[in-house]
Scaffold this active site. Structure first.
Site, mmCIF file in Angstrom:
data_model
loop_
_atom_site.group_PDB
_atom_site.id
_atom_site.type_symbol
_atom_site.label_atom_id
_atom_site.label_comp_id
_atom_site.label_asym_id
_atom_site.label_seq_id
_atom_site.Cartn_x
_atom_site.Cartn_y
_atom_site.Cartn_z
ATOM 1 N N HIS A 1 0.808 -1.219 0.000
ATOM 2 C CA HIS A 1 0.000 0.000 0.000
ATOM 3 C C HIS A 1 0.838 1.263 0.000
ATOM 4 C CE1 HIS A 1 -3.459 -2.521 0.852
ATOM 5 N NE2 HIS A 1 -2.931 -2.956 1.974
ATOM 6 N N HIS B 1 -7.997 -4.229 -0.580
ATOM 7 C CA HIS B 1 -7.477 -5.565 -0.848
ATOM 8 C C HIS B 1 -8.397 -6.301 -1.810
ATOM 9 C CE1 HIS B 1 -6.450 -4.444 3.354
ATOM 10 N NE2 HIS B 1 -5.257 -4.704 2.913
#
Lengths: 333, 333
Positions: A58, A221
Site C-alpha cells: 500500500h 485488498h
C-alpha cells in the site's frame, strides 16, 4: 499487469531495504524480525509514541508515514497480510519514550488481534497504550454498524493529526488519543476499482471485472463493494462518491473539509485532477470550503486501477494539526 | 487498462483545471488558449525566465514543475502531442522579466519547431532567448548521434538545476544556459516498459507486448526500444539499465551521482524501491556515491507499467543547485 521483482518471497524485505537506503535520514529497519520501520533518529524522551502497522502493498501507506510529525514506528506485514504479534510489540517498544503509546491503524481483524495482544504484553512491561481504530470506509458497512467499517485512505489523516498532536511538548497520551478519535470521527472515504492487482506470492489477480466495468466501494485488498456497473464518467463517479460521503458525514454549508483524491496505484495524476475538479465544483455548490486538498498516491494497492475519495471535516484545532510541519518524504506540502 | 475521465477531448483541460484548483497558490492557467501553466505569483523583475513545454499525459512532467526554484511557465500540448507555436510564445512572454528566457525541454521534433519559431517571434518583440535541449535517453540513439536522443526523465534534473540557477539574484541568461547545458551533458536515462497506456482520444493501447515480455529502452510515448525479451528479474533489469548508463556517462570510482528511479505510471513504489536497492548496491560496488536519490513518479506515461533509471553526475556546483529549495508540490525533499 506485470511486476518488477526478484523472488516473490523477497518482495517486502527488498522494498523495505530500498526504502531505508533511499532515505537513511528518515527510516531504519528495526525489531527482532526487521519488520518494524522506525525513525532514523529516536524521538525526544517524554514524547507520546504513535505507532501503526498493516500489510505491505500500500505504499506510501503504512511505513512511508514514519517521520517527525507523523509515526514513530510501524509494524510491517507481508503483502495484504497484517503484521505479526512480535512486530506489533517491537514497534510499540521502539516508540515508547516514557509517556505511553497510541496504536492507530485500520480496522482489520488480524491487525486488531495482534495489536491488542501486543498491548497486553507491553502492559506487563510497564508501557501504557491505547488504541484508535480507523474505520473511514463508508462502503464496508452501514452507519449503524460503523464499528465494522474498514480503514482505508483516511488512515493518512489519522497519522497526521495524531502525529502532530504528539509532537507538542505538553501532549499526554490522553490528549493524543482524543485528537486521533476526533479526527477519525470526522473522516469518511469511499473507493472505486477498475482493474485488480497481483499479490506477488499468489501470482494472480485479486479479482476480475469486465472490460467496461467498475466496482463502487471496493476495498483496498479487493474486498467486495456496493455495486458493480458500467464504467461511468469521472463526473458521475465523483458525484456518487461525494454524495455518499457528504450524507454519511452530515456535512453542510459553512463547514470546511480537507479532500484527498487518492489513486489506488495505476490511475494517473491527470485522472485524479479530473476527479478533483468535479469534487471541488460540487463542494463549492454545497457551500463547503476546501482546505489543504491532497491529490496523489497516498494509500495504494500496488498497480490496481481506481481511486478513492476522502473527506476530513476540520475545525480550528484539527486544521492547525493538519498544517503543522512533518518531515516525511511522502507528506509533501 | 481503463481510464477515469469525461469526454476524451476534455481530458487535458479538465486535468489542468483540477491541478490549478488544487494548488491555486502555485499554478494558474494563462496564455491566449489557456494552455500555459504559469506561477500563481509573478517572479521578481530582472529574473531570467525558465520555460518548458511538452505533451500532456506525463504528470507531474511537465506542468507540475512550475514553481519557485523550478519553471516560470510551461506550454501544454494535448496528450503525447507538443504545444502549439502560440502556447510556446505565450509561455515565453509570461516568463520574460527583462533578463531573457531559457527554453529547456525534451528533444522532440515538433516541440523544437514550435519553440524555435516562438523564439524568433519573441526576438521581434525584443526578448532574448536561448534553447537547451534535454537528450538523456541513451536508448534512442548511439553516442555518436547523441543530438538525436530524446528527452525523458532527465528533464526533471534540467528543470531543477536551471530553475535554481535562475533564482540567484545575480544570474544572467548566459549563466543559466551554462548550468542547464552542464546538467544535461552529465545526465543519462533509460527506460523499460511492461504494459502500454491509452491515449484518451485514440482510445486504444499505444503498443502491445506479450504477457511475459518487456521492452528495454522504450520511449515515454511507446517509441521502440533496443530489444524485446522475456520479463527479467528486478536485479537483472537494474543491472542492465545501470551498465548502459555508467558506460555511456563514463562515470567511475570516487564520483557521485543523483539517481532517479521513476515509475512510468502503474509500477508501484514497492517495485521502485526493489530496483533502487539493486542500483545502490551496484553503484556502491563501483565506488560511485549517491547523493539525493529520488524514487517515485516524476515523468510518467499515464498508466503505463515500467520504470526508468536516470543518473545525474554531480559536482559541488550542481549539487548545491539540486539541494536548493523549490516550492512546487511535486518536488518533495
Amino acid at each position: 499487469m506485470k511486476k518488477i521483482m526478484n523472488q516473490p518471497s523477497a518482495y517486502v524485505d527488498e522494498a523495505l531495504d530500498g526504502l531505508c537506503q533511499a532515505y537513511p535520514h528518515v527510516y531504519r529497519r528495526a525489531g527482532e524480525a526487521g519488520r518494524v520501520i522506525a525513525r532514523a533518529q529516536a524521538p525526544r524522551q517524554g514524547k507520546v509514541g504513535v505507532v501503526s502497522g498493516g500489510g505491505s502493498g500500500h505504499l506510501p501507506l503504512f511505513t512511508g508515514y514514519v517521520g517527525t510529525g507523523m509515526l514513530d514506528a510501524c509494524a510491517v506485514g507481508n503483502v495484504f497480510a497484517g503484521p505479526t504479534l512480535g512486530d506489533c510489540a517491537d514497534a510499540m517498544r521502539i516508540a515508547e519514550q516514557g509517556a505511553g503509546v497510541l496504536r492507530v491503524y485500520g480496522n482489520y481483524g488480524g491487525d486488531r488481534m495482534n495489536f491488542d495482544m501486543a498491548g497486553e504484553l507491553l502492559e506487563l512491561e510497564g508501557v501504557r497504550s491505547e488504541t484508535v481504530l480507523v474505520n473511514d470506509d463508508v462502503a464496508s458497512a452501514g452507519r449503524e454498524e460503523a464499528h465494522k467499517r474498514r480503514g482505508v485512505a483516511g488512515v493518512v489523516y489519522a497519522f497526521k493529526l495524531a502525529g502532530a498532536a504528539a509532537e507538542r511538548p505538553e501532549a499526554s497520551l490522553g490528549d493524543v488519543v482524543r485528537i486521533a478519535r476526533k479526527g477519525v470521527d470526522a473522516c469518511r472515504s469511499i473507493g472505486v476499482a477498475l482493474t485488480p492487482c497481483i499479490v506477488p506470492e499468489a501470482g494472480k489477480e485479486t479479482f476480475s471485472l469486465g472490460a467496461d466495468e467498475m466496482e463502487m466501494g471496493m476495498g483496498i485488498h479487493g474486498e467486495p463493494g456496493i455495486r458493480r456497473g458500467k464504467l461511468a464518467s469521472a463526473d458521475t463517479i465523483a458525484g456518487e462518491m461525494l454524495a455518499r460521503l457528504v450524507d454519511d458525514l452530515g456535512i453542510g454549508r459553512g463547514e470546511r473539509v480537507s479532500v484527498l483524491v487518492n489513486s489506488l496505484g495505476a490511475t494517473p495524476l491527470e485522472e485524479l485532477f479530473i476527479l478533483y475538479r468535479a469534487v471541488a465544483q460540487e463542494l463549492s455548490a454545497l457551500g463547503v470550503g476546501i482546505v489543504m486538498p491532497m491529490v496523489g498516491r497516498y494509500a495504494t494497492s500496488m498497480e490496481m486501477t481506481g481511486a478513492s475519495l476522502t473527506l476530513q471535516r476540520l475545525d480550528d484545532e484539527l486544521e492547525a494539526l493538519l498544517r503543522a510541519p512533518a518531515d516525511c518524504p511522502f507528506w509533501c506540502r
